[in-house]
Scaffold this motif. Structure first.
Motif: not given
Lengths: 279, 534
Positions: A64-65, A238-239, A241-242, B247, B260, B262-263, B266, B320, B383
């Motif tokens: 992520r970073l 946190a990522v 799913r993507s 969802e 989050s 990122a979610d 999406r 971030v 986070e």
């Protein structure tokens, strides 16, 4: 035990050889990590979240970073192996001391030490490790100590059992008649004969220690200044799913390493006890 | 603000703006009646008394039950009347007269009156509330000539602008008849567990660890409101569970970045769902590097400037914060009109300049390439602050500062930074609450006793800064007050006692079925009286 037979039996065990090969790669990666990836593996070196094989500069992509996943993976092997070996070493050392003293002397010493062992066995290991780290503060060394302190009970019980049977043998009686002290008899006479099953158990502890270390650093209880596989998984959560690979790659590394250590351990067991072989 | 959501956000914003200017407010109330609004629960505080603890975690539920005198609004004066319908300051700045709404009833059937306001102000806000203790410290008495008038009298001139700006978060009114002669601050007080208010929803039931249920208040003072029958706050296991519930359509709404980032991006692309950063303008956070001036290296302004030159806020914003937010220009965010100014010292991302400043300050690189080591404590609450800490470590190592991260749990972090001062750098998310005197000057004024969190525990003491802050706190002219805060922002960005980096909102995920949402600057903690379900 026949030394040659042992080696031969191990060498014909395909699973054990495969395990040894994988373990060899992991150990090699840990050793050459500073040569392959000099500098800090936590450095931000590229665009965040590039996928594996998108750029050859980052064969496993970036997190992520924008930290290189491969550098993290290779350096993470050092933390995992360090904790695995130190924790297992510590656990075996404590276990041998407690088990040998309990088995050799018997009586109230045995009673007291075995009740202590049971106390540790009844507390769930992972929870105890969490509590110990809360007291010692997060860090690679405190993780290793915590794991050692929760996994010494197995070696202690095995050592005690071996000592209980071995101390009845004639060679022990002979040594005593020759005027040797307790220390000499425990460490020079009985222990070398009791060591084989303990070492086999050691490999199981190494595998468990690597898993516990990953779980603890996943929870953020390892040293945040050192790259570890558990932390890499946590960072990717946190990522997930993507960009699933950020968690999946270190997860796969843990799987392979633990599997390799277990296979080697099984190979050692089978080779040491040919009659209990399952084939 | 949000590159990947631009079209949707802009559309949303445009429609919202068009709505507020073209359609009269009561047209909103024509939404469909009925339905259950399903919301992901936020934290589970020990009690729901928002008059004692002005905290978003409490307000998220309590603001539907208990009401303030006024709330924030988009446009106009920025403040919308709730229990007070009008307020007039006296010329000498020593009193403020509130006209109160008539015909308002508490949920237990008693009449709401000025006595409740006087009791809440004198006994609760002034004596017990975290922010009220400062803002209302000079409140001498509240006179109640009749049931719909309350006159606040101060012992010295107080800027009425500050009081009005404080109303949304600091003026929750409690029922006097339930609290008088009781231990108000006791979390187990029956009315703190099951609040009784004047709001659009009544507090029906709470099962700890499971849910909170609010029911429609049929005798609410606003005609045709509220519209939904029930609000159910469901406790969810983790961020992943909230995303999955969105969802599957089990949830209508989650706030405060319950998923989050990122979610959220999406989910924003999923049909039937949208993501909003609107509605957080009044509760914006600033990712900030806190600095311990007790370290001799960090007491040198050249070193602090070097730290700022070493950090690239643009990178932080893009990675971030995934584009949700804006680079902070100073201690007050851009939404902080009329105080906000961009006319302050700017610090470009320039590691070479940072190294030159460190050399000049006398901290040369050692043989290992490092100048000195610092202990870095990222706040564990978010986070974003943890990841900012990871970035900061690498950014500082580049200029030869060996930053070592120390991870703590939430109570440990608060004790180490704000009580024991056992840190060199910390990463915090500090909230801006509508007026610099409420939430921001406490970070720069010296003399805070150790142990008060989110205040100046940095060992920074500058007589000129203190004078500026004190002057602004008692300046009753709005224009002169704004000028003093402009000077304050300039001084902050010149001295850099702490480093504001990125102003960021939280994210809400909301179903298209929800009507009239995110339509005021602190929407998640507003009353939701006009919300309906399509």
């Amino acid at each position: 035990m026949n030394e040659r037979g042992f080696k031969q039996r191990f060498a014909t065990n395909r699973g054990a050889l495969a395990g040894l090969a994988i373990l060899g790669v992991v150990v090699l990666a840990a050793i050459v990590a500073p040569l392959l990836f000099p500098g800090d593996p936590l450095d931000i070196v590229g665009r965040p979240l590039t996928e594996p094989f998108e750029y050859w500069r980052f064969p496993l992509g970036t997190d992520r970073l924008g930290r290189d996943m491969l550098a993290g993976l290779v350096h993470g092997a050092r933390a995992s192996l360090f904790v695995g070996l130190v924790a297992a070493g510590g656990a075996i050392l404590i276990g041998i001391l407690v088990g040998a003293v309990a088995g050799y002397f018997g009586g109230w010493t045995d009673e007291a030490l075995m009740r202590l062992t049971e106390t540790f066995q009844t507390v769930p290991g992972f929870i105890l490790a969490l509590a110990l780290i809360a007291v010692m503060g997060p860090g690679v060394v405190s993780v290793a100590i915590a794991i050692a302190l929760v996994s010494w009970t197995g070696p202690a019980r095995i050592t005690r059992a071996e000592f209980l049977s071995l101390k009845q043998r004639e060679f022990v009686a002979a040594s005593r008649v020759l005027g040797n002290g307790h220390g000499y008899i425990i460490f020079r006479e009985i222990l070398p004969n009791a060591l084989a099953p303990i070492i086999v158990l050691g490999s199981v502890i190494v595998a468990a220690a690597i898993l516990i270390e990953s779980a603890l650093s996943y929870l953020g209880l390892s040293d945040p200044n050192v790259a570890t596989w558990g932390q890499m998984i946590a960072n990717g959560r946190a990522v997930f799913r993507s960009a699933w690979y950020v968690s999946a790659i270190p997860g796969f590394a843990i799987l392979l390493t633990v599997l390799a250590v277990s296979l080697v351990g099984e190979g050692l067991t089978d080779a040491a006890n040919p009659r209990t072989g399952r084939r | 603000m949000a590159p990947r959501l631009t079209r949707r956000t802009v559309l949303h914003g445009a429609l919202g703006a068009a709505g507020s200017s073209l359609i009269p407010w009561h047209a909103y109330a024509q939404g469909k009646r009925g339905g259950v609004l399903m919301v992901a629960a936020d934290s589970e505080p020990p009690h729901w008394n928002g008059a004692i603890v002005a905290s978003n975690g409490v307000f998220f539920v309590s603001s539907k039950v208990l009401e303030p005198l006024a709330d924030q609004a988009f446009g106009g004066s920025g403040v919308r009347p709730v229990l007070a319908t009008a307020w007039t300051p006296s010329a000498d700045g020593r009193s403020l007269t509130f006209q109160l709404r008539s015909g308002v009833k508490w949920h237990d059937g008693r009449d709401f009156s000025s006595a409740d306001v006087a009791f809440s102000a004198m006994e609760v806000w002034k004596k017990l509330q975290n922010f009220g203790r400062v803002v209302f410290k000079d409140l001498e008495a509240v006179e109640t000539p009749n049931a719909t008038t309350a006159i606040f009298r101060f012992s010295k001139p107080i800027p009425s602008q500050l009081i009005v700006n404080a109303l949304p978060a600091l003026s929750t009114v409690l029922p006097k008849h339930l609290y008088e002669n009781t231990d108000i601050a006791q979390p187990s007080h029956p009315a703190n567990q099951k609040p009784v208010g004047t709001g659009p929803y009544t507090f029906a039931e709470q099962k700890r660890g499971e849910f909170v249920r609010l029911e429609r208040n049929p005798s609410y003072w606003a005609p045709n409101q509220p519209l939904v029958d029930r609000i159910l706050y469901r406790k969810m296991a983790d961020k992943g569970a909230v995303a999955a519930a969105h969802e599957s359509g089990e949830l209508h709404l989650s706030c405060f970045s319950a998923v989050s980032t990122a979610d959220a991006i999406r989910l924003g692309k999923v049909k039937g769902l949208q993501v909003s950063t609107k509605g957080y303008e009044g509760i914006l956070y600033t990712a900030t590097v806190e600095i311990n001036h007790r370290r001799k290296e960090l007491a040198d302004v050249r070193v602090r400037r070097a730290l700022r030159h070493a950090i690239d806020p643009k990178f932080l914003l893009d990675t971030v914060f995934q584009g949700f937010g804006a680079i902070a220009t100073g201690p007050i965010p851009a939404s902080g009109a009329p105080f906000y100014t961009t006319d302050v010292a700017q610090y470009a991302f320039d590691p070479a300049r940072a190294e030159a400043l460190l050399d000049e300050a006398g901290y040369k690189k050692g043989t290992d390439g490092m100048r000195f080591a610092l202990k870095l404590l990222p706040a564990p609450f978010f986070e974003q602050t943890r990841l900012t800490g990871d970035y900061l470590r690498q950014a500082l190592r580049r200029i030869g500062i060996d930053a070592q991260i120390e991870a703590n749990d939430a109570p440990g972090h608060i004790a180490k930074v704000y009580k024991d001062h056992a840190f060199d750098l910390a990463v915090a998310a500090l909230v801006y609450r509508n007026d610099p005197a409420i939430s921001t000057t406490v970070l720069y004024r010296s003399g805070t006793p150790a142990g008060v969190p989110f205040a100046n525990q940095y060992g920074y003491a500058d007589p000129e800064m203190d004078k500026l802050i004190d002057q602004a706190a008692s300046e009753i002219s709005d224009a002169d007050r704004a000028k003093l805060y402009v000077a304050f922002q300039k001084k902050v960005m010149t001295d850099l006692p702490i480093l504001p980096l990125v102003d960021f909102p939280f994210l809400s995920v909301v179903s298209d079925k929800v009507v009239n949402h995110h339509n005021n600057p602190r929407w998640p903690v507003s009353s939701w009286a006009d919300v309906s379900l399509a």
